[in-house]
Design an enzyme around this catalytic site. Structure first.
Site, PDB file in Angstrom:
ATOM      1  N   PHE A 124       0.532  -1.415  -0.412  1.00 63.20           N
ATOM      2  CA  PHE A 124       0.023   0.317   0.065  1.00 63.20           C
ATOM      3  C   PHE A 124       0.663   1.010   0.340  1.00 63.20           C
ATOM      4  O   PHE A 124       1.002   1.657   0.930  1.00 63.20           O
ATOM      5  CB  PHE A 124      -0.818   0.003   1.460  1.00 63.20           C
ATOM      6  CG  PHE A 124      -1.527   0.890   0.795  1.00 63.20           C
ATOM      7  CD1 PHE A 124      -2.998   1.148   0.199  1.00 63.20           C
ATOM      8  CD2 PHE A 124      -1.598   2.881   1.692  1.00 63.20           C
ATOM      9  CE1 PHE A 124      -3.938   2.051   0.252  1.00 63.20           C
ATOM     10  CE2 PHE A 124      -2.768   3.328   1.358  1.00 63.20           C
ATOM     11  CZ  PHE A 124      -4.187   2.956   0.551  1.00 63.20           C
ATOM     12  N   ASP A 215       8.846   3.010   1.977  1.00 66.06           N
ATOM     13  CA  ASP A 215       7.998   2.807   3.010  1.00 66.06           C
ATOM     14  C   ASP A 215       7.633   3.127   3.746  1.00 66.06           C
ATOM     15  O   ASP A 215       7.214   2.494   4.016  1.00 66.06           O
ATOM     16  CB  ASP A 215       6.425   2.193   1.780  1.00 66.06           C
ATOM     17  CG  ASP A 215       5.405   3.768   2.221  1.00 66.06           C
ATOM     18  OD1 ASP A 215       5.502   4.425   3.186  1.00 66.06           O
ATOM     19  OD2 ASP A 215       4.664   3.542   1.068  1.00 66.06           O
ATOM     20  N   LYS A 244       2.634   9.263   8.590  1.00 60.50           N
ATOM     21  CA  LYS A 244       1.960   8.884   9.171  1.00 60.50           C
ATOM     22  C   LYS A 244       1.905   9.494  10.921  1.00 60.50           C
ATOM     23  O   LYS A 244       1.722  10.432  11.877  1.00 60.50           O
ATOM     24  CB  LYS A 244       1.565   7.493   9.551  1.00 60.50           C
ATOM     25  CG  LYS A 244       0.193   7.515   8.235  1.00 60.50           C
ATOM     26  CD  LYS A 244      -0.429   5.719   8.508  1.00 60.50           C
ATOM     27  CE  LYS A 244      -1.000   5.282   7.237  1.00 60.50           C
ATOM     28  NZ  LYS A 244      -0.947   4.968   6.753  1.00 60.50           N
TER      29      LYS A 244
HETATM   30  C1  LIG Z   1      -1.337   5.888   4.632  1.00 61.19           C
HETATM   31  C2  LIG Z   1      -0.260   5.077   4.136  1.00 61.19           C
HETATM   32  C3  LIG Z   1       0.376   5.599   2.669  1.00 61.19           C
HETATM   33  C4  LIG Z   1      -0.770   6.357   2.305  1.00 61.19           C
HETATM   34  O1  LIG Z   1      -0.603   7.534   2.942  1.00 61.19           O
HETATM   35  P1  LIG Z   1      -1.561   9.186   3.151  1.00 61.19           P
HETATM   36  O2  LIG Z   1      -1.156  10.407   4.017  1.00 61.19           O
HETATM   37  O3  LIG Z   1      -2.697   8.452   3.501  1.00 61.19           O
HETATM   38  O4  LIG Z   1      -1.333   9.857   2.390  1.00 61.19           O
HETATM   39  C5  LIG Z   1       1.123   5.438   2.053  1.00 61.19           C
HETATM   40  N1  LIG Z   1       2.026   4.545   2.476  1.00 61.19           N
HETATM   41  C6  LIG Z   1       2.001   3.681   3.682  1.00 61.19           C
HETATM   42  C7  LIG Z   1       2.511   2.049   4.079  1.00 61.19           C
HETATM   43  C8  LIG Z   1       1.138   3.901   4.131  1.00 61.19           C
HETATM   44  O5  LIG Z   1       0.329   2.463   5.827  1.00 61.19           O
END
Ligand SMILES: *Cc1c(COP(=O)(O)O)cnc(C)c1O
Length: 392
Positions: A124, A215, A244
């Site tokens: 994700f 990520d 986050k």
């Molecule tokens: C939540 C998340 C995103 C997206 O972040 P947003 O602030 O909602 O755009 C990207 N990568 C990972 C691993 C995430 O958990």
């Protein structure tokens, strides 16, 4: 717009790990705004620092120097393998920046006309068009085709599948600019990375001069009990993204890179709000408080306690539960097929005053604020058990 399948619950106040709805009902927060509220709600120090910043300056522009931004960049680099930082406002945006950096690396360093980025199934990376194209979950693509081109997906933690995809992609010469991976897949079901797999990917990226980008949007900034998820894997990325947990609830995202792959030049990338004094004050305060309160080692201890408590739960309910997995205070409880689904459990827990979040159809994610106390973790798992019993 109707983009969310919302629960019929409105939260209006928070303090520490507790939230209250309009009727005054109290909820134990086991999801921290999806791994965002690092210091819990209405933290005294964060409040004081942000109030002070509001009295001084909120926003100028990246056309000018921003001391708070420079200080936060230095703080991130001092605690990681990175040398330079670009600031934005969310995880998806941070990944967009990483994808642009990867493509520039492909063109400039490897001489590729149409560079590819390899990412994992069940990953994700966010909902903007390139980030969702990078995301290896077809359900997020549906209805939004055509996807941004240049992404290829392979099974996470699968070394031979990765080797085969890389070999096929590079059969006629350089074609791959970067590999983009979560050290632990959060949204995709709380799947921790396998160190042996990651070390092999690192080796192959080095051999081909391919960027390895992590990520860290969900697992970074202390959630694993280390500053960064990559510390669990014994490999360093060339670049990584975060968002986050960094602002403790104030929107901020960042791409951090090693000097050797700092390919951006003035005009290459930008963000109006990115790295403004207010958001950077939030980031600076979160990093400082993680250190001042010794939260990294606390998260390791409390993560171990949470694992123990979840294992007890699994032993008592083998007909409903399979296993738990995760790092630190990001744990996934895997439900048995045919029983209640993760959304069922989340709903039942909410009715019992506990907020959780699912990670796919059969994994319940426990991601509380990093400041949660042992007593509160016990209460969390007690309420989770009551929720399971109410469904059995
Ligand atoms: C939540 C998340 C995103 C997206 O972040 P947003 O602030 O909602 O755009 C990207 N990568 C990972 C691993 C995430 O958990």
């Amino acid at each position: 717009m109707d983009t969310y399948a919302r629960f019929p619950l409105e939260l209006v106040r928070g303090r520490g790990v507790w939230l209250w709805d309009q009727a005054g009902r109290r909820y134990l927060d086991g999801m921290a705004g999806i791994a965002v509220c690092t210091l819990g709600h209405s933290d005294r120090v964060l409040r004081r620092q942000l109030n002070r910043q509001l009295g001084r300056l909120q926003h100028v522009s990246n056309l000018y120097g921003i001391p708070e931004q420079e200080e936060l960049a230095r703080a991130i680099c001092a605690r990681s393998c990175a040398d330079r930082v670009f600031f934005c406002n969310s995880g998806a945006e941070a990944n967009e920046a990483a994808i642009k950096l990867a493509r520039k690396h492909g063109h400039m360093v490897r001489g590729i006309a149409e560079p590819l980025i390899l990412t994992a199934h069940a990953s994700f990376h966010g909902r903007t068009l390139a980030a969702v194209s990078a995301t290896g979950q077809p359900k997020y693509h549906q209805g939004f085709e055509p996807m941004v081109q240049g992404f290829r997906h392979f099974p996470y933690n699968d070394t031979s599948a990765f080797e085969a995809l890389l070999a096929a992609a590079e059969a006629d010469g350089p074609r791959v600019a970067a590999v983009l991976l979560e050290p632990l897949q959060g949204e995709g079901g709380v799947n921790p990375g396998d160190p042996a797999f990651f070390q092999r990917v690192r080796q192959l990226c080095d051999a081909h001069n391919i960027l390895l980008i992590f990520d860290e949007v969900q697992i970074g900034v202390g959630r694993s009990g280390r500053w960064w998820g990559y510390e669990q894997l014994g490999v360093e990325p060339d670049a990584f993204t975060m968002a986050k947990g960094l602002g403790g609830g104030i929107p901020i995202g960042a791409l951090a890179v090693k000097a050797a792959v700092d390919h951006f030049r003035p005009g290459d990338h930008a963000s109006t709000f990115g790295g403004n004094p207010f958001a950077c004050r939030a980031g600076l305060t979160v990093l400082a408080e993680i250190e001042r309160r010794n939260l990294l080692s606390q998260v390791r201890d409390r993560g171990a306690l949470l694992e123990d408590l979840l294992h007890g739960l699994i032993d008592r309910h083998p007909n409903l539960l399979v296993e738990s997995r995760g790092w630190g205070l990001l744990q996934g409880l895997v439900l048995r097929e045919g029983g209640p689904s993760a959304p069922d459990v989340v709903k039942a827990a909410m009715d019992l005053g506990l907020l959780l979040v699912s990670a796919g159809p059969n994994v319940v994610r426990v991601v509380p604020p990093l400041v949660i106390k042992p007593k509160q973790l016990r209460k969390l798992v007690e309420r989770l058990e009551l929720a399971l019993q109410s469904l059995a």
